[in-house]
Enzyme design. Structure first.
Site, PDB file in Angstrom:
ATOM      1  N   ARG A   1       0.732  -1.328   0.008  1.00 34.07           N
ATOM      2  CA  ARG A   1      -0.100  -0.107  -0.068  1.00 34.07           C
ATOM      3  C   ARG A   1       0.920   1.248   0.105  1.00 34.07           C
ATOM      4  O   ARG A   1       0.528   2.285  -0.330  1.00 34.07           O
ATOM      5  CB  ARG A   1      -0.855   0.011   1.428  1.00 34.07           C
TER       6      ARG A   1
ATOM      7  N   LYS B   1      13.572 -16.155  25.300  1.00 39.92           N
ATOM      8  CA  LYS B   1      14.031 -14.835  24.875  1.00 39.92           C
ATOM      9  C   LYS B   1      15.095 -14.456  26.010  1.00 39.92           C
ATOM     10  O   LYS B   1      14.891 -14.943  27.141  1.00 39.92           O
ATOM     11  CB  LYS B   1      13.212 -13.882  24.333  1.00 39.92           C
TER      12      LYS B   1
ATOM     13  N   HIS C   1       7.275 -23.806  15.882  1.00 39.59           N
ATOM     14  CA  HIS C   1       9.002 -24.285  15.612  1.00 39.59           C
ATOM     15  C   HIS C   1       9.107 -25.465  16.372  1.00 39.59           C
ATOM     16  O   HIS C   1       9.781 -26.724  15.861  1.00 39.59           O
ATOM     17  CB  HIS C   1       9.632 -23.233  15.893  1.00 39.59           C
TER      18      HIS C   1
ATOM     19  N   LYS D   1       3.515 -16.971   9.386  1.00 43.02           N
ATOM     20  CA  LYS D   1       2.790 -17.200  10.736  1.00 43.02           C
ATOM     21  C   LYS D   1       2.753 -15.790  11.095  1.00 43.02           C
ATOM     22  O   LYS D   1       3.341 -14.742  10.606  1.00 43.02           O
ATOM     23  CB  LYS D   1       3.738 -17.932  11.639  1.00 43.02           C
TER      24      LYS D   1
ATOM     25  N   LYS E   1      15.414 -24.791   7.767  1.00 45.68           N
ATOM     26  CA  LYS E   1      16.882 -24.701   8.303  1.00 45.68           C
ATOM     27  C   LYS E   1      17.414 -25.999   7.625  1.00 45.68           C
ATOM     28  O   LYS E   1      17.023 -27.112   7.818  1.00 45.68           O
ATOM     29  CB  LYS E   1      16.655 -24.860   9.724  1.00 45.68           C
TER      30      LYS E   1
ATOM     31  N   ASP F   1       4.350 -18.283  20.074  1.00 43.50           N
ATOM     32  CA  ASP F   1       5.256 -17.851  19.043  1.00 43.50           C
ATOM     33  C   ASP F   1       6.180 -18.999  18.569  1.00 43.50           C
ATOM     34  O   ASP F   1       6.799 -18.728  17.440  1.00 43.50           O
ATOM     35  CB  ASP F   1       5.923 -16.678  19.727  1.00 43.50           C
TER      36      ASP F   1
ATOM     37  N   GLU G   1      17.234 -17.868  22.653  1.00 44.00           N
ATOM     38  CA  GLU G   1      17.465 -16.777  21.925  1.00 44.00           C
ATOM     39  C   GLU G   1      18.255 -15.663  23.032  1.00 44.00           C
ATOM     40  O   GLU G   1      17.827 -15.867  24.137  1.00 44.00           O
ATOM     41  CB  GLU G   1      16.311 -16.115  21.366  1.00 44.00           C
TER      42      GLU G   1
ATOM     43  N   HIS H   1       9.606 -21.535   9.265  1.00 49.89           N
ATOM     44  CA  HIS H   1      10.865 -21.280   8.549  1.00 49.89           C
ATOM     45  C   HIS H   1      11.954 -22.279   9.234  1.00 49.89           C
ATOM     46  O   HIS H   1      12.834 -22.450   8.897  1.00 49.89           O
ATOM     47  CB  HIS H   1      11.310 -19.961   8.679  1.00 49.89           C
TER      48      HIS H   1
HETATM   49  C1  BG6 Z   1       9.843 -16.331  14.859  1.00 49.14           C
HETATM   50  C2  BG6 Z   1       9.498 -15.823  16.096  1.00 49.14           C
HETATM   51  O1  BG6 Z   1       8.938 -17.101  14.049  1.00 49.14           O
HETATM   52  O2  BG6 Z   1      10.924 -17.053  14.940  1.00 49.14           O
HETATM   53  C3  BG6 Z   1      10.361 -14.936  16.859  1.00 49.14           C
HETATM   54  O3  BG6 Z   1       8.136 -15.048  15.826  1.00 49.14           O
HETATM   55  C4  BG6 Z   1      11.754 -15.503  16.792  1.00 49.14           C
HETATM   56  O4  BG6 Z   1      10.131 -14.345  17.922  1.00 49.14           O
HETATM   57  C5  BG6 Z   1      12.173 -16.208  15.644  1.00 49.14           C
HETATM   58  O5  BG6 Z   1      12.754 -14.866  17.323  1.00 49.14           O
HETATM   59  C6  BG6 Z   1      13.366 -17.151  15.798  1.00 49.14           C
HETATM   60  O6  BG6 Z   1      13.878 -17.562  14.611  1.00 49.14           O
HETATM   61  P1  BG6 Z   1      15.472 -17.962  14.299  1.00 49.14           P
HETATM   62  O7  BG6 Z   1      15.558 -18.312  12.954  1.00 49.14           O
HETATM   63  O8  BG6 Z   1      16.069 -16.748  14.324  1.00 49.14           O
HETATM   64  O9  BG6 Z   1      15.872 -19.029  15.391  1.00 49.14           O
END
Ligand code: BG6
Length: 480
Positions: free
Chosen positions: A50, A329, A238, A146, A180, A233, A214, A176
Site C-alpha cells: 500500500r 528470549k 517451531h 505465521k 533450516k 510464538d 535466543e 521457517h
Molecule cells: C519467529 C518468532 O517465528 O522465530 C520470533 O516469531 C523468533 O520471536 C524467531 O525470534 C526465531 O527464528 P530464528 O530463525 O532466528 O531462530
C-alpha cells in the site's frame, strides 16, 4: 557438478513487499538464489504494497535490503541484474487500487506465486481480489506466513478462508524452521543411515531435549508478542515441528503428504501436559537492560517469554521416553539444539565407577550447524581401565569446507514454492492439531491467572525449569 536444482521461470508477487520480512528475509534470500544462478532468465519479482512508493523507491528499498543482509560481499553487476527483474505495484487490499495494474503485468506461462507477507486479517481480502481479477490459475501458489492463528478456532477460520479460494495443494504455510539446513539434516541422519533407526525408540533412548534459546528480547514487536507469548510464538510451531521430525515414523517416501501424515500422527499422539510439567518464565532486568514488561509496555503483563515443558508421545515407539522442550528470549546464548540422550549401558564390565557409557546425539541448529555423537572410549594413559565420553564431531563448516555455506531457510523455502514441493510446509490439519494440543495449556494458565516466573536476562532461565528436569533425575544441557 552443479548443486543447484533448476526451477522454472516464475512470477513471484509479494504482498507486503515493503514490509519487514521482505526486507530482512525474502528479498535477500531471492538475491542469493539469483546470485547463485538459480533464478531463470525472464523471472520477475513484483513487490506489492500500500506504501506510496514508486518503482524507483522500491528498487532502492530492495537494494538496501540486500546490502544490509550481504554486506561487502556483493558483486555490483549481479546486484544490478537482480534489481532489473524487480517490479512494483502500489495496491490496496481493501479497495480497487492497483489490481488492474497487477493483472496487466501477469503473463501466461511462468510459474505464478503470491506471497501473503501481511497480517492474517488481510488474507480474505487478498484472496477475494485475486479471484475477482482472475489471477489464480490451477497451479498458482499461495504462500502464507505465521502467525497462523492465535488458537484452534482462529486457525480453523483462516484455513476456511484459504480453502474457500484455493486448493490445499496450492497453499504453502511457512514454518521457517523446516527450511533450516540442519532440520532437514535430521531427516537425512535418521533415515539415511542404518546406524540410528534401530535404536530410535524408548528401549534405547532415555529422553530427548529440544532447546531453542535466543539472546534477543522482544525488540520492537512488543504489541504482537504480549498477546502471543513463547507458547504461541515458538512452541506451537517451531518446537512442535522439531519434535515431529525427531519422533515420527519413517515415511515411505520423502514426499509431501507422506511426511506430513507422519508428523500429524506424532502431534495427535501427544498426551496432554499437566500443569506441574510446565514452567513459564518472563525475563527480568539486568543492570543496563529493560525487563519484559518495559519492552511490551505493559506493567502488569503476564505473558511468558520462556517455556519449558515435559511431554510424552503416547505411542508404541515412545511410551516411557519423555521429550523436554525449552525456548526463551534473553537467555545466556543463542543456542538451538536437539539432544537425543541414550540410556546408559546396562552393565559396566569395567566396574561401576569406571565412567563413560553415555551416548548422546546432538543436532545443533544454530548458531553453528553440526551433529555430534558422544561415544565412550578409554581414557588415554597407562593407568587402569578408566572410560571417558568424547564427541565424534561433524561440524558442517569444518567437515564440508566450501559446501558449508548454509543457505538461509527462506532461500530454500521460496525455491520449493516455485518447484511446487510442499514437503517442508505445514498442512491445514497439522496446524490445527498443534493448536488443539496447545490450547488447553494456555487456557489452563488463563483460568488461574498464572504469573510467569521471573528470570534474569542472559541466564539459563527460571530455576523451576532446572527443577523440572532434576525431579526426574535428569539435567538440561547448558545453554551456550
Ligand atoms: C519467529 C518468532 O517465528 O522465530 C520470533 O516469531 C523468533 O520471536 C524467531 O525470534 C526465531 O527464528 P530464528 O530463525 O532466528 O531462530
Amino acid at each position: 557438478v552443479s548443486r543447484i536444482i533448476p526451477v522454472e521461470q516464475f512470477d513471484l508477487i509479494i504482498f507486503g513487499g515493503t514490509g519487514d520480512l521482505a526486507r530482512r528475509k525474502i528479498l535477500p534470500g531471492l538475491f542469493k538464489r539469483f546470485a547463485d544462478g538459480q533464478v531463470p532468465e525472464g523471472s520477475r519479482i513484483i513487490g506489492a504494497a500500500r506504501s506510496e512508493m514508486d518503482q524507483a523507491a522500491f528498487l532502492t528499498f530492495a537494494e538496501e535490503a540486500v546490502r544490509d543482509a550481504e554486506g561487502d560481499k556483493i558483486d555490483a553487476t549481479v546486484l544490478k541484474d537482480f534489481l532489473a527483474i524487480l517490479d512494483y505495484v502500489a495496491i490496496d487490499a481493501l479497495g480497487e487500487e492497483g489490481w488492474s495494474a497487477l493483472a496487466e503485468k501477469m503473463r501466461e506461462g511462468p510459474v505464478r506465486a503470491f506471497y501473503f507477507s501481511v497480517g492474517p486479517s488481510l488474507f480474505d481480502d487478498l484472496a477475494r481480489r485475486l479471484q475477482q481479477y482472475d489471477l489464480v490459475k490451477p497451479d498458482t501458489r499461495i504462500v502464507v506466513e505465521k502467525p497462523f492463528g492465535h488458537d484452534l478456532e482462529t486457525a480453523r477460520a483462516l484455513n476456511k478462508v484459504l480453502s474457500a479460494h484455493f486448493d490445499e495443494s496450492q497453499i504453502y504455510r511457512i514454518d521457517h524452521y523446516l527450511g533450516k539446513e540442519t532440520v532437514q539434516n535430521l531427516m537425512a541422519v535418521r533415515f539415511g543411515n542404518m546406524l540410528f533407526e534401530p535404536l530410535w525408540n524408548s528401549q534405547y533412548i532415555d529422553h530427548v531435549q529440544i532447546t531453542v534459546a535466543e539472546t534477543v528480547g522482544v525488540g520492537g514487536r512488543g504489541g504482537y508478542y504480549d498477546k502471543s507469548g513463547a507458547m504461541r510464538d515458538m512452541v506451537q510451531n517451531h518446537l512442535m515441528q522439531l519434535l515431529c521430525l525427531t519422533a515420527m515414523e519413517p515415511p515411505a517416501k520423502f514426499d509431501p503428504d507422506a511426511v506430513r501424515d507422519e508428523k500429524l500422527k506424532v502431534i495427535r499422539a501427544l498426551e496432554p501436559v499437566e500443569p506441574h510439567q510446565i514452567v513459564r518464565g518472563q525475563y527480568d532486568k539486568t543492570d543496563s537492560e529493560s525487563n519484559f514488561r518495559d519492552d511490551v509496555e505493559n506493567p502488569s503483563s503476564k505473558t511468558e517469554s520462556f517455556v519449558a515443558l515435559k511431554c510424552h508421545v503416547g505411542n508404541w515407539r515412545w511410551a516411557g521416553t519423555p521429550f523436554y522442550l525449552r525456548t526463551g528470549k534473553r537467555l545466556e546464548a543463542r543456542d538451538s539444539e536437539i539432544i537425543v540422550v541414550f540410556k546408559s549401558t546396562p552393565h559396566s564390565i569395567f566396574g561401576s565407577d569406571a565412567g563413560g557409557g553415555h551416548n548422546e546425539l546432538r543436532i545443533q541448529l544454530q548458531p553453528d550447524e553440526g551433529i555430534t555423537l558422544k561415544v565412550t572410549i578409554k581414557e588415554p594413559g597407562p593407568g587402569g581401565m578408566r572410560l571417558m565420553d568424547v564427541p565424534l564431531d561433524m561440524s558442517f563448516a569444518e567437515t564440508l569446507g566450501e559446501h558449508a555455506d548454509t543457505p538461509d531457510a527462506y532461500e530454500r523455502l521460496i525455491m520449493d514454492v516455485i518447484r511446487g514441493n510442499q514437503t517442508l510446509f505445514m498442512r491445514d490439519d497439522e496446524v490445527e492439531a498443534a493448536w488443539a494440543w496447545t490450547d488447553p495449556i494456555i487456557q489452563g494458565w488463563e483460568a488461574v491467572h498464572d504469573v510467569p516466573k521471573p528470570y534474569d536476562s542472559y541466564s539459563q532461565g527460571p530455576t523451576d525449569a532446572t527443577l523440572l528436569m532434576q525431579r526426574d533425575g535428569r539435567e538440561w544441557r547448558e545453554i551456550g
